[in-house]
Enzyme design. Structure first.
Site, PDB file in Angstrom:
ATOM      1  N   LYS A 141       0.857  -1.193   0.000  1.00 47.18           N
ATOM      2  CA  LYS A 141       0.000   0.000   0.000  1.00 47.18           C
ATOM      3  C   LYS A 141       0.892   1.241   0.000  1.00 47.18           C
ATOM      4  O   LYS A 141       1.049   1.921   1.015  1.00 47.18           O
ATOM      5  CB  LYS A 141      -0.938  -0.016   1.207  1.00 47.18           C
ATOM      6  CG  LYS A 141      -1.966  -1.135   1.151  1.00 47.18           C
ATOM      7  CD  LYS A 141      -2.870  -1.136   2.376  1.00 47.18           C
ATOM      8  CE  LYS A 141      -3.898  -2.259   2.290  1.00 47.18           C
ATOM      9  NZ  LYS A 141      -4.783  -2.309   3.485  1.00 47.18           N
ATOM     10  N   THR A 142       1.474   1.486  -1.144  1.00 46.44           N
ATOM     11  CA  THR A 142       2.416   2.589  -1.295  1.00 46.44           C
ATOM     12  C   THR A 142       1.902   3.555  -2.365  1.00 46.44           C
ATOM     13  O   THR A 142       0.961   3.252  -3.100  1.00 46.44           O
ATOM     14  CB  THR A 142       3.798   2.062  -1.696  1.00 46.44           C
ATOM     15  OG1 THR A 142       3.668   1.229  -2.855  1.00 46.44           O
ATOM     16  CG2 THR A 142       4.413   1.240  -0.568  1.00 46.44           C
TER      17      THR A 142
END
Length: 292
Positions: A141-142
């Site tokens: 989750k970047t």
């Protein structure tokens, strides 16, 4: 004069990060640099101040911004150091127009990377305080286009980066399993293309799904969104049931934060993966001031 201190992680980086930074500079100056025209080409020294408490991270990216602008950076702190406001962190030497051209891009990178390193460090300190023996990891989750900086910040803070991308490890989540009709068929299909070199992780919503994944040969069992006693009991049962029969790791994921992480500590859980290491992270405030 301050001693130059390089990052211990700089050699992990592919040379491609330099092109990424080149593009970020292009984005910030697509045509004319009006402010640069105003200040001119006088040689100046700018001091980098840490304005809030945090962990310093992102040195190679900050340095590369100024390297591309023919400036030189000297560090007073080393990467991973904890600092208090107002700390002198570094000095930048170069033409005034070049220092100011790179200022905002460099500060944005450093602020974000340091924020992630700071949160990661806090979680590692909690792990050590409570004697948890497992791994604290980030997730995928970047921010698109900024992943290398965010994963780097986790590393500096002491956390595990988890998989870097879809080509690193094979993670089978609910949609993958539904598409194949069963955990077993999904694992078999993954093994066919992943070969011996890639681990296979399976997201499981129940003890029954976990048993099927273990039987199918999964390397990592993710107990997704399980909490409290249910999580710990399920992990313990799986470890005992398959002891001596299968080798696997148990990962807990879903809703784990700095505030509640201690609730997930268990001797039967090997990995705690946290989207919150990269999402909703406060930035560490820095400023760059040219000496008068």
């Amino acid at each position: 004069m301050a001693k130059v201190i390089n990052s211990v992680y700089v050699h992990l980086l592919s040379p491609s990060y330099k092109e990424i930074i080149r593009n970020w500079l292009k984005e910030d100056v697509p045509s004319f640099d009006y402010g640069g025209f105003v200040v001119g080409e006088a040689q100046e020294t700018a001091i980098l101040y840490g304005k809030s408490t945090g962990v310093l991270a992102g040195l190679p990216f900050f340095e590369e911004v100024f390297n591309q602008l023919d400036c030189r950076v000297e560090w007073d702190l080393k990467e991973g150091d904890h600092f208090e406001p107002i700390s002198e962190v570094a000095r930048v030497y170069g033409k005034s127009c070049d220092i100011l051209l790179g200022e905002r891009t460099a500060l944005n990178i450093l602020a974000r990377c340091s924020g992630i390193a700071t949160r990661s460090r806090k979680c590692i300190e909690l792990k050590e305080k409570f004697g948890f023996q497992g791994i604290i990891a980030g997730t995928r989750k970047t921010t698109p286009g900024f992943r290398i900086v965010e994963k780097y910040g986790m590393l500096v803070g002491g956390a595990d980066t988890h998989r870097m991308d879809l080509s690193s490890m094979i993670m089978l989540k609910d949609n993958h399993i539904w598409s194949q009709g069963s955990v077993t068929r999904a694992v078999e299909r993954a093994r066919k293309v992943g070969g011996f070199s890639l681990r296979v992780e399976v997201e499981c919503r129940s003890e029954q799904e976990a048993d099927e994944a273990i039987e199918a040969g999964a390397d990592i069992i993710m107990l997704d969104n399980m909490k409290g006693d249910n999580l710990k009991q399920t992990a313990s049962i799986l470890k005992q049931r398959w002891k001596g029969k299968r080798t696997f790791l148990i990962e807990s994921s879903g809703g784990i934060t700095e505030e509640n992480i201690t609730e997930y500590f268990s001797p039967d859980i090997d990995i705690l993966s946290m989207g919150s290491l990269s999402q909703g992270v406060p930035h560490i405030d820095y400023s760059l001031k040219i000496k008068k």
